[in-house]
Design a protein around this motif. Structure first.
Motif, PDB file in Angstrom:
ATOM      1  N   ALA A  77     -18.706 -16.051  17.967  1.00 44.24           N
ATOM      2  CA  ALA A  77     -19.779 -16.631  18.729  1.00 44.24           C
ATOM      3  C   ALA A  77     -19.230 -16.661  20.271  1.00 44.24           C
ATOM      4  O   ALA A  77     -20.114 -16.371  20.941  1.00 44.24           O
TER       5      ALA A  77
ATOM      6  N   LEU B  41     -20.013 -13.523  21.518  1.00 44.34           N
ATOM      7  CA  LEU B  41     -21.238 -12.746  21.679  1.00 44.34           C
ATOM      8  C   LEU B  41     -21.826 -14.026  22.681  1.00 44.34           C
ATOM      9  O   LEU B  41     -22.962 -13.777  23.131  1.00 44.34           O
ATOM     10  N   GLY B  42     -21.324 -14.998  23.272  1.00 43.11           N
ATOM     11  CA  GLY B  42     -22.026 -15.811  24.083  1.00 43.11           C
ATOM     12  C   GLY B  42     -22.858 -16.850  23.714  1.00 43.11           C
ATOM     13  O   GLY B  42     -23.653 -17.297  24.263  1.00 43.11           O
ATOM     14  N   LEU B  43     -22.705 -16.975  22.452  1.00 42.81           N
ATOM     15  CA  LEU B  43     -23.519 -17.941  21.700  1.00 42.81           C
ATOM     16  C   LEU B  43     -22.838 -19.330  21.118  1.00 42.81           C
ATOM     17  O   LEU B  43     -21.724 -19.148  20.992  1.00 42.81           O
TER      18      LEU B  43
ATOM     19  N   VAL C 158     -25.144  -8.321  14.721  1.00 40.55           N
ATOM     20  CA  VAL C 158     -24.237  -8.025  15.880  1.00 40.55           C
ATOM     21  C   VAL C 158     -24.131  -6.641  16.342  1.00 40.55           C
ATOM     22  O   VAL C 158     -24.106  -6.348  17.423  1.00 40.55           O
TER      23      VAL C 158
ATOM     24  N   THR D 264     -30.782  -8.761  18.094  1.00 40.12           N
ATOM     25  CA  THR D 264     -30.963  -9.278  19.511  1.00 40.12           C
ATOM     26  C   THR D 264     -30.086 -10.581  19.395  1.00 40.12           C
ATOM     27  O   THR D 264     -29.707 -11.184  18.033  1.00 40.12           O
ATOM     28  N   PRO D 265     -29.879 -11.282  20.751  1.00 45.56           N
ATOM     29  CA  PRO D 265     -29.156 -12.585  20.569  1.00 45.56           C
ATOM     30  C   PRO D 265     -29.533 -13.813  19.851  1.00 45.56           C
ATOM     31  O   PRO D 265     -28.980 -14.504  18.984  1.00 45.56           O
ATOM     32  N   ASP D 266     -31.085 -13.825  19.682  1.00 39.96           N
ATOM     33  CA  ASP D 266     -31.816 -14.708  18.845  1.00 39.96           C
ATOM     34  C   ASP D 266     -31.294 -14.508  17.377  1.00 39.96           C
ATOM     35  O   ASP D 266     -31.243 -15.217  16.589  1.00 39.96           O
TER      36      ASP D 266
ATOM     37  N   GLN E  73     -28.745 -12.795  16.297  1.00 38.43           N
ATOM     38  CA  GLN E  73     -27.487 -13.157  16.147  1.00 38.43           C
ATOM     39  C   GLN E  73     -27.387 -14.903  15.798  1.00 38.43           C
ATOM     40  O   GLN E  73     -26.616 -15.074  15.009  1.00 38.43           O
ATOM     41  N   LEU E  74     -27.679 -15.292  16.734  1.00 37.80           N
ATOM     42  CA  LEU E  74     -27.712 -17.120  16.414  1.00 37.80           C
ATOM     43  C   LEU E  74     -28.206 -17.338  15.322  1.00 37.80           C
ATOM     44  O   LEU E  74     -27.585 -18.143  14.552  1.00 37.80           O
TER      45      LEU E  74
END
Lengths: 84, 84
Positions: free
Chosen positions: A64, A67-69, B41, B45-47, B49-50
């Motif tokens: 995380a 990934l900057g999350l 990953v 998208t970052p969303d 991944q979150l």
């Protein structure tokens, strides 16, 4: 410990190594730890299971970070709109 | 959110289903979610991944609940004696 604190701790301990290793290697390492957890669940002691749970958590937090999350934000989905 | 709060939340949401499913199926499901995280990953998208980070956390917490183990205690090893 909060999820935020876990991420900060992992960043302090391993942020430099994480950055040098890169994201794909972190994913590979996480998978290795998940395998160790699966084995500990199948035939390990509670202490071994606790050890492997910690390692999986640590690698999820390191990933995380890379990934900057935010794990806290990720977990909030289970507060706001938990999957059935 | 603290690790303890995460485990309590997962117990409230899914404890009954977890108990009915059993530990080996929970391990299998965790592995499925780790695969989804790895894919997100690589090409998500970052969303996304979150989202998958949240799912992995949730299954780790559910597994810990079923094993009667504390994620907070597991993480404390990284405070007291972090692996090099």
């Amino acid at each position: 410990m909060t999820l935020d604190e876990l991420q900060v701790l992992m960043g302090e301990l391993y942020g430099e190594a994480d950055a040098a290793r890169g994201v794909p290697s972190t994913v590979a390492w996480l998978c290795e730890e998940v395998g160790e957890l699966a084995q500990a669940v199948r035939k390990g002691t509670p202490d071994q299971q606790l050890h492997e749970l910690g390692d999986v958590l640590a690698w999820v937090a390191s990933l995380a970070n890379q990934l900057g999350l935010s794990l806290s934000e990720a977990a909030d989905r289970y507060v706001d709109a938990p999957p059935a």
